[in-house]
Enzyme design. Structure first.
Site, PDB file in Angstrom:
ATOM      1  N   LYS A  44     -13.596   8.447  10.373  1.00 20.97           N
ATOM      2  CA  LYS A  44     -13.650   7.260  10.970  1.00 20.97           C
ATOM      3  C   LYS A  44     -12.381   7.456  12.230  1.00 20.97           C
ATOM      4  O   LYS A  44     -12.789   6.874  13.194  1.00 20.97           O
ATOM      5  CB  LYS A  44     -13.113   6.295   9.816  1.00 20.97           C
ATOM      6  N   ASP A  45     -11.457   8.256  12.104  1.00 17.69           N
ATOM      7  CA  ASP A  45     -10.240   8.067  13.038  1.00 17.69           C
ATOM      8  C   ASP A  45     -10.821   8.855  14.067  1.00 17.69           C
ATOM      9  O   ASP A  45     -10.137   8.761  15.139  1.00 17.69           O
ATOM     10  CB  ASP A  45      -9.162   8.429  12.314  1.00 17.69           C
TER      11      ASP A  45
ATOM     12  N   HIS B  85      -4.931   2.006  13.724  1.00 18.08           N
ATOM     13  CA  HIS B  85      -6.028   0.869  13.107  1.00 18.08           C
ATOM     14  C   HIS B  85      -5.192  -0.431  13.287  1.00 18.08           C
ATOM     15  O   HIS B  85      -4.015  -0.632  13.576  1.00 18.08           O
ATOM     16  CB  HIS B  85      -5.629   1.117  11.482  1.00 18.08           C
TER      17      HIS B  85
ATOM     18  N   TYR C 162       3.701   0.582   2.620  1.00 17.17           N
ATOM     19  CA  TYR C 162       3.788  -0.379   3.564  1.00 17.17           C
ATOM     20  C   TYR C 162       3.289  -1.736   2.994  1.00 17.17           C
ATOM     21  O   TYR C 162       2.598  -1.700   2.201  1.00 17.17           O
ATOM     22  CB  TYR C 162       3.271  -0.174   5.077  1.00 17.17           C
TER      23      TYR C 162
ATOM     24  N   LYS D   3       3.162  -5.514   9.525  1.00 18.05           N
ATOM     25  CA  LYS D   3       3.400  -4.376   8.319  1.00 18.05           C
ATOM     26  C   LYS D   3       5.023  -4.030   8.441  1.00 18.05           C
ATOM     27  O   LYS D   3       5.386  -3.959   9.455  1.00 18.05           O
ATOM     28  CB  LYS D   3       2.286  -3.226   8.678  1.00 18.05           C
TER      29      LYS D   3
ATOM     30  N   ASN E 108       0.943  -1.244  -0.024  1.00 17.99           N
ATOM     31  CA  ASN E 108       0.021  -0.085  -0.041  1.00 17.99           C
ATOM     32  C   ASN E 108       0.792   1.177   0.079  1.00 17.99           C
ATOM     33  O   ASN E 108       2.053   1.319   0.410  1.00 17.99           O
ATOM     34  CB  ASN E 108      -0.908   0.032   1.142  1.00 17.99           C
TER      35      ASN E 108
ATOM     36  N   HIS F 217      -1.653   0.370  14.531  1.00 14.55           N
ATOM     37  CA  HIS F 217      -0.717   1.022  13.966  1.00 14.55           C
ATOM     38  C   HIS F 217      -1.244   2.471  13.577  1.00 14.55           C
ATOM     39  O   HIS F 217      -2.568   2.715  13.103  1.00 14.55           O
ATOM     40  CB  HIS F 217      -0.243   0.477  12.726  1.00 14.55           C
TER      41      HIS F 217
END
Length: 191
Positions: free
Chosen positions: A171-172, A64, A133, A73, A51, A120
């Site tokens: 969302k965060d 997350h 990542y 990751k 990603n 993370h």
């Protein structure tokens, strides 16, 4: 000569990885991943997804994780600078609920390996940053969870001195607290 230096952090399983960089007047070359070298160092993972994100200064992504399909990751920055953080969510770990953070940037070319069982996140410190990542499991949107970035129990020491505004996704902004996360795993264990 070793191509990689695997530097253990105070939290078992988390590694900062430095690699040899070959520079000359044309530019530079570096190897960022080699299955054999990582396996020899005890990092026996297989990556299935890569990603990339680009973010501006003050963007904070995280914290997350996936519960049923956890992702390891291997993260790095190819442009700019971030403060990268991992939080230990392994309930049987001696460091459960502890965090570790490091600076990743285009100059130090460091990588950070975060195994399965961690949340993370990262904060962009430069005017913009490009973040790459590798993941050891696929992204499953139905299994996406998070812990709020400024949780008082985890108490991450984000470097906010030169950040005028924290920029979060909707969302965060709504993730649960670490206390709520602990209650969630207790309920799930009881079922």
């Amino acid at each position: 000569m070793n191509k990689f230096q695997f530097i253990e952090t105070p939290i078992k399983g988390l590694y900062i990885i430095e690699q040899n960089v070959f520079e000359d007047k044309r530019g530079y070359f570096l190897e960022t991943y080699n299955y054999k070298d990582f396996k020899k160092a005890g990092l026996n993972m297989v990556f299935v997804q890569d990603n990339q994100s680009k973010s501006k200064k003050g963007v904070l992504r995280g914290l997350h994780f996936q519960r049923k399909y956890p992702q390891g990751k291997l993260v790095r920055v190819i442009k700019g600078e971030v403060f990268d953080v991992a939080v230990d969510l392994r309930k049987k770990s001696n460091t459960f609920g502890k965090w570790y953070g490091c600076i990743l940037n285009e100059k130090n070319k460091r990588q950070f390996y975060i195994p399965e069982g961690f949340a993370h996140g990262f904060l962009v410190l430069s005017s913009e940053a490009e973040f790459l990542y590798k993941c050891s499991n696929f992204y499953h949107p139905e299994d996406e969870y998070g812990i709020i970035w400024n949780d008082s129990d985890i108490n991450i020491n984000w470097p906010l001195d030169y950040i005028h505004e924290i920029i979060l996704s909707d969302k965060d902004k709504c993730w649960i607290s670490f206390k709520e996360y602990k209650n969630l795993i207790i309920r799930n264990d009881a079922q």
